[in-house]
Design a protein around this motif. Sequence first.
Motif, PDB file in Angstrom:
ATOM      1  N   THR A 199       0.831  -1.207   0.000  1.00  0.00           N
ATOM      2  CA  THR A 199       0.000   0.000   0.000  1.00  0.00           C
ATOM      3  C   THR A 199       0.869   1.263   0.000  1.00  0.00           C
ATOM      4  O   THR A 199       0.605   2.188  -0.762  1.00  0.00           O
ATOM      5  CB  THR A 199      -0.945   0.006   1.216  1.00  0.00           C
ATOM      6  OG1 THR A 199      -1.801  -1.120   1.126  1.00  0.00           O
ATOM      7  CG2 THR A 199      -1.781   1.268   1.257  1.00  0.00           C
ATOM      8  N   VAL A 249       2.233   1.669  -3.490  1.00  0.00           N
ATOM      9  CA  VAL A 249       1.177   2.054  -4.440  1.00  0.00           C
ATOM     10  C   VAL A 249       0.775   3.505  -4.205  1.00  0.00           C
ATOM     11  O   VAL A 249       0.578   4.276  -5.140  1.00  0.00           O
ATOM     12  CB  VAL A 249      -0.025   1.084  -4.292  1.00  0.00           C
ATOM     13  CG1 VAL A 249      -1.258   1.638  -4.976  1.00  0.00           C
ATOM     14  CG2 VAL A 249       0.328  -0.289  -4.856  1.00  0.00           C
ATOM     15  N   ARG A 250       0.690   3.894  -2.922  1.00  0.00           N
ATOM     16  CA  ARG A 250       0.301   5.266  -2.579  1.00  0.00           C
ATOM     17  C   ARG A 250       1.355   6.250  -3.064  1.00  0.00           C
ATOM     18  O   ARG A 250       1.049   7.292  -3.642  1.00  0.00           O
ATOM     19  CB  ARG A 250       0.124   5.377  -1.065  1.00  0.00           C
ATOM     20  CG  ARG A 250      -0.150   6.797  -0.580  1.00  0.00           C
ATOM     21  CD  ARG A 250      -0.615   6.789   0.850  1.00  0.00           C
ATOM     22  NE  ARG A 250      -1.840   6.010   0.974  1.00  0.00           N
ATOM     23  CZ  ARG A 250      -2.126   5.208   1.991  1.00  0.00           C
ATOM     24  NH1 ARG A 250      -1.279   5.085   2.987  1.00  0.00           N
ATOM     25  NH2 ARG A 250      -3.251   4.542   2.013  1.00  0.00           N
ATOM     26  N   ALA A 298       1.131   6.682  -6.726  1.00  0.00           N
ATOM     27  CA  ALA A 298      -0.096   7.402  -7.087  1.00  0.00           C
ATOM     28  C   ALA A 298       0.097   8.907  -6.899  1.00  0.00           C
ATOM     29  O   ALA A 298      -0.309   9.705  -7.742  1.00  0.00           O
ATOM     30  CB  ALA A 298      -1.272   6.907  -6.242  1.00  0.00           C
ATOM     31  N   ILE A 299       0.730   9.284  -5.790  1.00  0.00           N
ATOM     32  CA  ILE A 299       0.905  10.712  -5.517  1.00  0.00           C
ATOM     33  C   ILE A 299       1.948  11.323  -6.449  1.00  0.00           C
ATOM     34  O   ILE A 299       1.771  12.420  -6.968  1.00  0.00           O
ATOM     35  CB  ILE A 299       1.252  10.928  -4.023  1.00  0.00           C
ATOM     36  CG1 ILE A 299       0.027  10.572  -3.166  1.00  0.00           C
ATOM     37  CG2 ILE A 299       1.677  12.363  -3.761  1.00  0.00           C
ATOM     38  CD1 ILE A 299       0.261  10.590  -1.678  1.00  0.00           C
TER      39      ILE A 299
END
Lengths: 243, 131
Positions: B100, B103-104, B107-108
């Motif tokens: 996570t 992935v976070r 994404a940012i």
Amino acid sequence: MKQVDAIEENSLGALPTEVKARTFVVIPAYNEGPALAEVVAEVRRHFDHVVVVDDGSRDNTHAVALDCARYVLKHLINRGQGAAIQTGIEFALIRGADFVVTFDADGQHRVEDIPALLAPILNGDVDIALGSRFLGSATDLPATRRLVLKAGVWFTRIFNGVRLTDAHNGLRAFSRKAAQRIHIRQDRMAHASEIIDLIRETELPFVEVPVTIRYTEYSLAKGQSARGALRIAFHYLVGKMVD
Amino acid sequence: MLNGLNTFQIVVGGVVAAFVLLLVLGSIRNLISKRDGVIWSLVGLATLIAILQPGITTKAASALGIGRGADLVFYVAILLMFLGFWMTYMRLRHLRKEMTSLVRHIAILQAEEGVGKGKNVETSKSQNVGT
Ligand SMILES: Nc1nc2c(ncn2[C@@H]2O[C@H](COP(=O)(O)OP(=O)(O)OP(=O)(O)O)[C@@H](O)[C@H]2O)c(=O)[nH]1
Ligand SMILES: [Mg+2]
């Protein structure tokens, strides 16, 4: 917990443009292609800073989001609603948000409810406003779903020690301070209960605000089942034990 | 001493002994965590003792008031299985958390601006951001 009154006065029109400009609306979306465009368009009529977090969708959610949202974040792999919300909140904070609203992508929430959530934060009364469908209303809420949600409320009373009328509502508003201090670690659905724990631990003042949740065939097909609720409870309890 | 052992004891005992050896070497070289190495080496050693000295489980069982040695072995095996499941589950949770964060982060970093960027939707009624 404080009471909110005079919500009628805080309609979308009355909400100062300057406040709207400082508000980021985070919309987690997982395979919401059919509903997303309309939801985002409705929110963006009033709030420019709409952040869609595409949670590794396999449909056209990402393309739809690029068409209508202000910011689009993509989880390369599905991580769950809690993870998607946390990602959106962190992004909003980086971009300088003063208020963060979380809003579902499945068309269940109404943008008209946002001013009532922001009002107590703007007044400086609280840092967190939680939407409650049981203070407000839930249209076409099936009896079984109501039962599951009520069980969730009791679960929260027992395990979180907080009295709420609706513990699992995706419509919430946070002050910048609250958004910074609340860090969601429950990646999936148990984040709702986790947030309540975090509110208690951080001792941030909060309030429940009546909102209207619309249940449609679409949202019901996607929503949580009673069995799902048991899994959520398990995740929550394990998280409480080991984290 | 090996003369007193039957084929079963030699074969299974040998496998368990090799397993313990691997665990010890593995934890020395940091291939597995020290904690896992210690726990499972002890389990392996206890198994080895039970294989080489079959009478010992019966003694232990009666000391615990369980009765037969085989029953004790059965209960312990079940408990260890749960321990194994739990440890694997915890490991999985940890991996998920790391995934996570990754992935976070991506994404940012790779946040995109949508088509309707920069327009204040409120000021232009005619605008249709949905299409
Ligand atoms: N189910 C699910 N939803 C996700 C996920 N990631 C993001 N979401 C979004 O989270 C929001 C809420 O999902 P729902 O499953 O309807 O949960 P809910 O609205 O809290 O529950 P209901 O009251 O049963 O509808 C939607 O906007 C989803 O698109 C995910 O991995 N699974
Ligand atoms: Mg829903």
